[in-house]
Design a protein around this motif. Sequence first.
Motif, PDB file in Angstrom:
ATOM      1  N   ASP A   1      34.447  19.479  62.835  1.00  0.00           N
ATOM      2  CA  ASP A   1      35.802  19.018  62.567  1.00  0.00           C
ATOM      3  C   ASP A   1      36.590  18.789  63.838  1.00  0.00           C
ATOM      4  N   GLY A   2      36.041  19.216  64.957  1.00  0.00           N
ATOM      5  CA  GLY A   2      36.769  19.045  66.195  1.00  0.00           C
ATOM      6  C   GLY A   2      35.960  19.525  67.375  1.00  0.00           C
ATOM      7  N   LEU A   3      36.503  19.302  68.549  1.00  0.00           N
ATOM      8  CA  LEU A   3      35.827  19.658  69.797  1.00  0.00           C
ATOM      9  C   LEU A   3      36.813  20.354  70.711  1.00  0.00           C
ATOM     10  N   ILE A   4      36.330  21.316  71.438  1.00  0.00           N
ATOM     11  CA  ILE A   4      37.114  21.880  72.522  1.00  0.00           C
ATOM     12  C   ILE A   4      36.311  21.654  73.799  1.00  0.00           C
ATOM     13  N   MET A   5      36.942  21.018  74.765  1.00  0.00           N
ATOM     14  CA  MET A   5      36.207  20.663  75.988  1.00  0.00           C
ATOM     15  C   MET A   5      37.079  20.901  77.204  1.00  0.00           C
TER      16      MET A   5
ATOM     17  N   LEU B   1      25.908  17.071  80.406  1.00  0.00           N
ATOM     18  CA  LEU B   1      25.380  17.297  79.055  1.00  0.00           C
ATOM     19  C   LEU B   1      26.502  17.419  78.027  1.00  0.00           C
ATOM     20  N   VAL B   2      27.731  17.502  78.488  1.00  0.00           N
ATOM     21  CA  VAL B   2      28.829  17.684  77.538  1.00  0.00           C
ATOM     22  C   VAL B   2      28.995  16.476  76.614  1.00  0.00           C
ATOM     23  N   PRO B   3      29.024  15.239  77.150  1.00  0.00           N
ATOM     24  CA  PRO B   3      29.208  14.114  76.219  1.00  0.00           C
ATOM     25  C   PRO B   3      28.115  14.018  75.146  1.00  0.00           C
ATOM     26  N   PRO B   4      26.799  14.062  75.487  1.00  0.00           N
ATOM     27  CA  PRO B   4      25.824  13.980  74.383  1.00  0.00           C
ATOM     28  C   PRO B   4      25.971  15.120  73.373  1.00  0.00           C
ATOM     29  N   MET B   5      26.309  16.318  73.840  1.00  0.00           N
ATOM     30  CA  MET B   5      26.442  17.430  72.900  1.00  0.00           C
ATOM     31  C   MET B   5      27.721  17.308  72.075  1.00  0.00           C
ATOM     32  N   ALA B   6      28.757  16.705  72.644  1.00  0.00           N
ATOM     33  CA  ALA B   6      29.979  16.460  71.865  1.00  0.00           C
ATOM     34  C   ALA B   6      29.678  15.465  70.749  1.00  0.00           C
ATOM     35  N   LEU B   7      28.950  14.396  71.086  1.00  0.00           N
ATOM     36  CA  LEU B   7      28.587  13.407  70.066  1.00  0.00           C
ATOM     37  C   LEU B   7      27.703  14.044  68.996  1.00  0.00           C
ATOM     38  N   ALA B   8      26.743  14.858  69.430  1.00  0.00           N
ATOM     39  CA  ALA B   8      25.845  15.502  68.473  1.00  0.00           C
ATOM     40  C   ALA B   8      26.614  16.414  67.522  1.00  0.00           C
ATOM     41  N   SER B   9      27.586  17.125  68.059  1.00  0.00           N
ATOM     42  CA  SER B   9      28.351  18.060  67.233  1.00  0.00           C
ATOM     43  C   SER B   9      29.109  17.316  66.135  1.00  0.00           C
ATOM     44  N   VAL B  10      29.737  16.210  66.521  1.00  0.00           N
ATOM     45  CA  VAL B  10      30.493  15.439  65.525  1.00  0.00           C
ATOM     46  C   VAL B  10      29.529  14.798  64.524  1.00  0.00           C
TER      47      VAL B  10
ATOM     48  N   LEU C   1      36.587  26.622  56.095  1.00  0.00           N
ATOM     49  CA  LEU C   1      37.271  26.692  57.389  1.00  0.00           C
ATOM     50  C   LEU C   1      36.809  25.563  58.309  1.00  0.00           C
ATOM     51  N   PRO C   2      37.720  25.024  59.093  1.00  0.00           N
ATOM     52  CA  PRO C   2      37.312  23.985  60.053  1.00  0.00           C
ATOM     53  C   PRO C   2      36.351  24.555  61.101  1.00  0.00           C
ATOM     54  N   ILE C   3      35.363  23.739  61.478  1.00  0.00           N
ATOM     55  CA  ILE C   3      34.364  24.155  62.467  1.00  0.00           C
ATOM     56  C   ILE C   3      34.544  23.309  63.720  1.00  0.00           C
ATOM     57  N   ILE C   4      34.807  23.992  64.807  1.00  0.00           N
ATOM     58  CA  ILE C   4      35.023  23.333  66.093  1.00  0.00           C
ATOM     59  C   ILE C   4      33.785  23.568  66.955  1.00  0.00           C
ATOM     60  N   ALA C   5      33.413  22.608  67.774  1.00  0.00           N
ATOM     61  CA  ALA C   5      32.283  22.801  68.696  1.00  0.00           C
ATOM     62  C   ALA C   5      32.802  22.838  70.123  1.00  0.00           C
ATOM     63  N   ASP C   6      32.185  23.657  70.922  1.00  0.00           N
ATOM     64  CA  ASP C   6      32.576  23.830  72.326  1.00  0.00           C
ATOM     65  C   ASP C   6      31.385  23.502  73.219  1.00  0.00           C
ATOM     66  N   PRO C   7      31.143  22.210  73.450  1.00  0.00           N
ATOM     67  CA  PRO C   7      29.953  21.855  74.242  1.00  0.00           C
ATOM     68  C   PRO C   7      30.054  22.283  75.698  1.00  0.00           C
TER      69      PRO C   7
ATOM     70  N   LEU D   1      40.528  19.299  71.443  1.00  0.00           N
ATOM     71  CA  LEU D   1      41.256  20.253  72.280  1.00  0.00           C
ATOM     72  C   LEU D   1      40.706  20.152  73.696  1.00  0.00           C
ATOM     73  N   LEU D   2      41.566  19.852  74.645  1.00  0.00           N
ATOM     74  CA  LEU D   2      41.100  19.601  76.007  1.00  0.00           C
ATOM     75  C   LEU D   2      41.682  20.632  76.955  1.00  0.00           C
TER      76      LEU D   2
END
Lengths: 260, 260, 260, 260
Positions: free
Chosen positions: B215-219, B201-210, B186-192, B13-14
């Motif tokens: 199950d997904g990312l909101i950025m 820091l968003v890209p490393p934390m997005a990778l870490a979350s996955v 329930l699906p778990i989404i991360a919001d780095p 989700l962008l």
Amino acid sequence: MRKPLPRLPLLLLLQGILNLFGIPDGQHLLRGRLGQVGDRGRGDLPDRRTGFGAHQLRRHDLTRASVGTAESCEAADEHGLLVVTEVMEIAQIEGMIPYVDLFQLGARNMQNFNLLRELGNTRTPVLMKRGIAATIEEVLLSAEYILSGGNYDLMLCERGIRTYETYTRNTMDISAIPVLKKLTHLPIIADPSHGVGIRDLVPPMALASVAAGADGLIMEMHPNPDKAMSDGAQSLYPEQLTKLVAQLRQLAPVVGRTVA
Amino acid sequence: MRKPLPRLPLLLLLQGILNLFGIPDGQHLLRGRLGQVGDRGRGDLPDRRTGFGAHQLRRHDLTRASVGTAESCEAADEHGLLVVTEVMEIAQIEGMIPYVDLFQLGARNMQNFNLLRELGNTRTPVLMKRGIAATIEEVLLSAEYILSGGNYDLMLCERGIRTYETYTRNTMDISAIPVLKKLTHLPIIADPSHGVGIRDLVPPMALASVAAGADGLIMEMHPNPDKAMSDGAQSLYPEQLTKLVAQLRQLAPVVGRTVA
Amino acid sequence: MRKPLPRLPLLLLLQGILNLFGIPDGQHLLRGRLGQVGDRGRGDLPDRRTGFGAHQLRRHDLTRASVGTAESCEAADEHGLLVVTEVMEIAQIEGMIPYVDLFQLGARNMQNFNLLRELGNTRTPVLMKRGIAATIEEVLLSAEYILSGGNYDLMLCERGIRTYETYTRNTMDISAIPVLKKLTHLPIIADPSHGVGIRDLVPPMALASVAAGADGLIMEMHPNPDKAMSDGAQSLYPEQLTKLVAQLRQLAPVVGRTVA
Amino acid sequence: MRKPLPRLPLLLLLQGILNLFGIPDGQHLLRGRLGQVGDRGRGDLPDRRTGFGAHQLRRHDLTRASVGTAESCEAADEHGLLVVTEVMEIAQIEGMIPYVDLFQLGARNMQNFNLLRELGNTRTPVLMKRGIAATIEEVLLSAEYILSGGNYDLMLCERGIRTYETYTRNTMDISAIPVLKKLTHLPIIADPSHGVGIRDLVPPMALASVAAGADGLIMEMHPNPDKAMSDGAQSLYPEQLTKLVAQLRQLAPVVGRTVA
């Protein structure tokens, strides 16, 4: 922005590995052939190792630990293992130096400045764990106590911070890994075993740490965790470890790393 | 242990994507062709989408937001975008339903139980953000308010908790991701973006979350973050996003996932 | 530095007091003859009161609460009590206004900005509790939402924050009391019952709050706490309350206050 | 519930008091004639005192500190002061014993178990500060390390914990005072200077601590705080101290105490 060091293979430090060889009491760290760590000037960690039981030092006085040392060292030597042990007071340093490949400075001593200063006067590598309530800035300030003595073989270790959340033992501050990578050249190690304290959460947190940029991992493993002298609940079964290492091999290239 | 659901592609989700098409004011979420999310029984998210500016609702009253809505909806429709918007009070729900694909429940309202209950009475999917000081147990208790009304299209979102560390905006509790995966279907989404609040820091934390099982990312992204109406400092540049999506494609198979 | 307001007597708000008169279900607040509160311009709180059960609103829908209201109001009127009740959504406000002397805004809703704004449009006094993870700055920002609507009858309430310590239910941030006294003219109330959650700790924390400068206290009491509908474990016995009030009478002059 | 010890007068420890007599560098603690502390069996603190600069030990090595010692001791002796100094490593203990009336164990060393054990082997009283992220339970566990060696002259000190709130230097956990009073016979001292770190907040927090049951206070004072070697921003002016002591005299009887 500093020029980045060449990316070395991931360092995997495995506590409890000597148990695999029937040497039960004491916790040991394996370097084996999995990787090696970079430092700020001296090259890689030394290649041959002796043996020392980290756990024994916590339980016994130095004299008895030294006795334990000789035995553990032989075992470690025989199996080509790296010896890592926690140092808790200045008086222990000198006796440990001949046996230890890597001093571990525990989270509780991260602001024991007198001890830090003495470790800075040695030339034995140090793994400094983040204090349970230490800010990132305080981690760097403590590191300076060691570096200012001329000991540049220093690794920093994220091992979880204390928050209000009680489901996990601590809350691993994964974002501290990329932050520290930005602020310092020192290798950053992650300790998911202490970070979460629950065996089944160790593999996902190990993967997350590497994805976030960690230079290595320190993890506890045990062939029979229920019989472990300590930290059994967070120790990986050997088969979990095997699966995790396979995943790390796949993951490493995504972040420009390798697993040796 | 419950039987795991079939692993669906990662949901990305962008926020802010409409800016790419020259529609500047308002924040929007793109599903595009990157992925879709599973739920507890109803299938994927609805396929048709309209347009709605999340940000406007925060700034204006419902009437003016509704005006904004029509325009944003057209734009979203035209570009095949999913519409996600934050709902902040019960009175907004009815007017939003025709336009919104996914209600976002903000961290500040995670324990606004009256609002939760009303969202449970709708059949519009909900993304519920973890409160800034909510325990994992409290997240699940709040989820029950929505589920008990019969709305099973619920996603939970880790977006950082408040700790003593001030270097990052919040401390992302990455370990909450595997914990929640264990405790719920329930699906778990991360919001780095909100988790750390610092673009790089968003890209490393997005990778870490996955890597940890998200199950997904909101950025947040923006073609010109300095001109963003809000949250510019944590919005990715388009080229950062492109690189990150490439890394996610490589990473997904390591944890048994795909990127659509 | 602003010119301090004249020091008014301490305000003592006692939840559960109607139980003393055999009216068991619902929680009520007594002003009685113990004190009164200052505000930023309008004078003291109104003098005559009706009755309303705070607890019922949490458990039931508004219609049933309104029924409960009429009965509680009569009882409160008869005994000269002040009526305080928690408001949880915008739609409740209008129906409550005729019955309520003081709106309580719960910690979970301290950043429910839409509700805050509506309360600012009323002229009913508001007691706003600090969010469980709210900074002092955020307390003041939330207060502005109410004040900016023209409702200056606002009291702020320190009721404990979430920390890593689990012995007490929350950690009362007593230092927030003198800090807030410095930053604002608004009266500062302390809630030791929720702050610590343990009956025997309520008296020392009540004394500490007043010693630190609090303008009043909100406490739970019950003649038979084991039978209380909620919060029994933190409700004072009547004899504890009597002893505490005697101590408060002695303490008040030390900090330039009185107990009416 | 244990039988309470006879209530002794409040202990007031004032750091920096030697500055009043023109002895500028070093921080000293005054007992003067203000009070004395009880312990678990041995009676009051020793009566004769020498002089020692706590601060010097932090800055210099032991040899130089010992030189400083002699001078400070003379001054303290001359003025009838108690000597309190922070001990930071085992090797310092022996040299300090002849000069020191009370060892202070800093918050950073509360879990330096080797140091705790050695202090337990001495018979010099110890003031152990709570670690910045230590739970109440951990405070008691650390206390056991000292008590188990036979040193019962131990005082515990609440000096603020680390939370998300940044307005104050730390968040004083005032509720820890009555909790510890319930769980142990050891005297509980409060340190409002370090707890809040802001001069004007020290008096209200000192009063709050005593109201909550503290057996004593440790506070920093300085005739000219802007020129203090350290901690000037939290040091009381002499006139603030005079006023505070007058308030404490009034407050003490409310909680069944006296100020000597």
